[in-house]
Write a protein that holds these residues in place. Structure first.
Motif, PDB file in Angstrom:
ATOM      1  N   GLY A 178      22.001   1.071 -30.445  1.00 12.98           N
ATOM      2  CA  GLY A 178      22.371   0.952 -31.847  1.00 12.98           C
ATOM      3  C   GLY A 178      21.194   0.975 -32.792  1.00 12.98           C
ATOM      4  O   GLY A 178      21.358   1.214 -33.991  1.00 12.98           O
ATOM      5  N   ILE A 283      33.480  -3.060 -37.866  1.00 12.50           N
ATOM      6  CA  ILE A 283      32.724  -1.850 -37.555  1.00 12.50           C
ATOM      7  C   ILE A 283      33.473  -1.050 -36.498  1.00 12.50           C
ATOM      8  O   ILE A 283      34.262  -1.593 -35.723  1.00 12.50           O
ATOM      9  CB  ILE A 283      31.289  -2.162 -37.056  1.00 12.50           C
ATOM     10  N   ASP A 286      32.163   2.781 -31.851  1.00 14.59           N
ATOM     11  CA  ASP A 286      30.984   3.544 -31.431  1.00 14.59           C
ATOM     12  C   ASP A 286      29.795   3.375 -32.368  1.00 14.59           C
ATOM     13  O   ASP A 286      28.834   4.135 -32.296  1.00 14.59           O
ATOM     14  CB  ASP A 286      31.332   5.027 -31.303  1.00 14.59           C
ATOM     15  N   LYS A 287      29.839   2.395 -33.254  1.00 18.88           N
ATOM     16  CA  LYS A 287      28.745   2.199 -34.204  1.00 18.88           C
ATOM     17  C   LYS A 287      28.223   0.766 -34.132  1.00 18.88           C
ATOM     18  O   LYS A 287      28.906  -0.137 -33.681  1.00 18.88           O
ATOM     19  CB  LYS A 287      29.199   2.520 -35.629  1.00 18.88           C
ATOM     20  N   GLY A 288      26.990   0.599 -34.627  1.00 17.74           N
ATOM     21  CA  GLY A 288      26.402  -0.730 -34.683  1.00 17.74           C
ATOM     22  C   GLY A 288      25.798  -1.170 -33.370  1.00 17.74           C
ATOM     23  O   GLY A 288      25.692  -0.390 -32.418  1.00 17.74           O
ATOM     24  N   ARG A 304      27.384  -8.902 -32.206  1.00 16.99           N
ATOM     25  CA  ARG A 304      28.590  -8.083 -32.168  1.00 16.99           C
ATOM     26  C   ARG A 304      29.713  -8.929 -31.589  1.00 16.99           C
ATOM     27  O   ARG A 304      29.630  -9.397 -30.453  1.00 16.99           O
ATOM     28  CB  ARG A 304      28.367  -6.852 -31.315  1.00 16.99           C
ATOM     29  N   ASN A 307      34.989  -5.888 -32.515  1.00 12.47           N
ATOM     30  CA  ASN A 307      34.719  -4.825 -33.484  1.00 12.47           C
ATOM     31  C   ASN A 307      34.347  -5.401 -34.847  1.00 12.47           C
ATOM     32  O   ASN A 307      34.748  -4.884 -35.899  1.00 12.47           O
ATOM     33  CB  ASN A 307      35.932  -3.898 -33.612  1.00 12.47           C
ATOM     34  N   HIS A 337      22.131  -2.088 -43.471  1.00 11.62           N
ATOM     35  CA  HIS A 337      22.152  -0.645 -43.717  1.00 11.62           C
ATOM     36  C   HIS A 337      20.936   0.033 -43.098  1.00 11.62           C
ATOM     37  O   HIS A 337      21.037   1.139 -42.555  1.00 11.62           O
ATOM     38  CB  HIS A 337      22.201  -0.366 -45.219  1.00 11.62           C
ATOM     39  N   PHE A 340      21.454  -0.144 -39.058  1.00 15.97           N
ATOM     40  CA  PHE A 340      22.626   0.542 -38.505  1.00 15.97           C
ATOM     41  C   PHE A 340      23.232   1.478 -39.550  1.00 15.97           C
ATOM     42  O   PHE A 340      24.308   1.209 -40.098  1.00 15.97           O
ATOM     43  CB  PHE A 340      23.669  -0.486 -38.040  1.00 15.97           C
ATOM     44  N   GLY A 342      25.253   3.897 -41.657  1.00 14.73           N
ATOM     45  CA  GLY A 342      26.604   4.402 -41.564  1.00 14.73           C
ATOM     46  C   GLY A 342      27.590   3.488 -40.863  1.00 14.73           C
ATOM     47  O   GLY A 342      28.786   3.805 -40.790  1.00 14.73           O
ATOM     48  N   ALA A 343      27.116   2.356 -40.354  1.00 14.97           N
ATOM     49  CA  ALA A 343      28.003   1.455 -39.604  1.00 14.97           C
ATOM     50  C   ALA A 343      28.606   0.362 -40.466  1.00 14.97           C
ATOM     51  O   ALA A 343      29.611  -0.241 -40.097  1.00 14.97           O
ATOM     52  CB  ALA A 343      27.242   0.830 -38.440  1.00 14.97           C
TER      53      ALA A 343
END
Length: 415
Positions: A178, A283, A286-288, A304, A307, A337, A340, A342-343
């Motif tokens: 990530g 989130i 598939d992100k972060g 995390r 989600n 930002h 990550f 776009g997450a």
């Protein structure tokens, strides 16, 4: 024995579980409408022996002075007329020698190791789920200078049993994909594979159900503790907004409010509130990040949780004020930002502020206090989630007059 636990945060809930498991008749009193609605509601989510370093250290005064001129630092002080703040500060400064810092860190690490074992054993016994991940935590740095200082700092804990790996930026991204988008902005980090993450609110909620169904624990929510009725050297009942509740023993696990109640019965518990801020953001799968981490240069932690991304930062001395404003989260969101891209959609963030119950030396207090049947389990500071289960098990041993599974040195209350 009828034991009344004051406070249904993660610390009080863990104590209630182990006491009920011992066969005691347990009643839990909580001013909120459900468990973990105060300090435990929204912390960083880290169960982290790797974060056992005592706050009070020779570097603490320098950090304090720097914070007065840098509003974006993780430490903030709002000056107050509260005499207890100045008394606490004096006691904190007395813990800032290298000798005291090392001793306090060693005690915290011992309890943190033990507590990690306890929480995992409890989860295996009960089957509760709380978005836990046992992948470790990354403590990372943005410059070679801060990486070298951080690795040296963590080595003290490593020498006392914590497994760590000092990693360069390539290994860091291998461990945490990530962070691939900011690899060139990071110098490297320290990986602590024994650390883990989870949601203390979910944990406490699930544990409430276990305590009710399996052990018939009596929960008195929406009930305010007004004081303690004392005869001779014993507490006979707890005075509450719903009337008196009789007891054979009482456990104070009220987080930052512990000191307020203790003063009413002549007990000095040097706990002071330190405000922290968190934001919880949904989130995509598939992100972060895939594990917990700490941006050590910006003093921002994250985890995390399913989600959700939990962000946490700031240690603010502001008394018992729990209010917050959008600007309090500015640096937190900017960092999210950056790390990550776009997450994170901060427009969907659930923002929160809560109070950590800090002791001057960062070590919580347990055991009997002044009266024969009054016990403490409080003062866990920023690692209450980490230490809750170990503290609860330790306390249950003390109340049962059993030899504790952990060395009690440095953990017991002293008048």
């Amino acid at each position: 024995m009828k034991v009344v636990v004051l406070g249904a945060g993660v610390v009080g809930m863990a104590a209630a579980y182990y006491l009920a498991k011992d066969g005691h008749e347990v009643t839990v009193i909580e001013r909120h409408s459900e468990a973990a609605s105060g300090t435990s509601r929204s912390n960083a989510g880290l169960v982290s022996p790797g974060d056992s370093t005592a706050w009070a250290s020779p570097a603490a005064l320098k950090t304090f002075i720097s914070s007065l001129f840098n509003p974006d630092m993780g430490l903030k002080v709002r000056f107050s007329l509260d005499p207890h703040f100045y008394l606490w500060t004096l006691r904190f400064l007395m813990q800032c020698t290298q000798g005291r810092a090392d001793a306090n860190t060693a005690v915290k690490l011992r309890l943190a190791f033990y507590s990690r074992q306890c929480i995992n054993a409890l989860q295996a016994e009960t089957g509760i789920a709380y978005d836990e991940r046992r992948k470790g935590i990354l403590y990372f740095y943005r410059s070679e200078q801060s990486l070298a200082a951080g690795a040296k700092h963590m080595q003290y804990i490593a020498d006392r049993g914590l497994t760590i790996e000092v990693v360069d930026r390539n290994r860091l991204v291998e461990l945490e994909p990530g962070l691939a988008g900011v690899r060139d902005q990071l110098a490297g980090g320290v990986y602590s594979p024994l650390d883990q993450t989870g949601d203390s609110y979910l944990f406490s909620s699930q544990l409430t159900a276990v305590c009710k169904q399996k052990f018939n624990v009596d929960f008195r929510f929406d009930t305010v503790v007004d004081g303690l009725a004392i005869e001779g050297d014993k507490v006979t009942s707890v005075r509450t907004s719903q009337g008196p509740i009789g007891c054979d023993a009482v456990v104070i696990a009220m987080g930052p409010e512990s000191a307020l109640l203790a003063r009413k019965v002549g007990i000095d518990v040097p706990v002071y509130p330190v405000k922290g801020y968190t934001a919880t953001i949904p989130i995509a799968e598939d992100k972060g990040p895939t594990m917990g981490g700490v941006d050590e240069d910006r003093l921002i932690a994250y985890s995390r949780l399913g989600n959700r991304l939990r962000l946490a930062s700031t240690a603010e001395f502001a008394g018992y004020d729990r209010t917050f404003k959008p600007t309090d989260f500015r640096t937190m969101f900017k960092t999210a930002h950056d790390l990550f891209p776009g997450a994170v959609d901060e427009g969907k963030a659930l923002c929160w502020a809560g109070l950590r119950p800090m002791m001057p030396g960062s070590v919580p207090v347990h055991g009997r206090a002044r009266y024969a049947n009054l016990y403490l389990d409080t003062g866990h500071g920023h690692v209450g989630w980490t230490m809750a289960c170990g503290s609860g098990k330790f306390l249950s041993d003390l109340i049962a007059n059993r030899k504790p599974e952990i060395d009690p040195a440095g953990l017991l209350y002293r008048n």
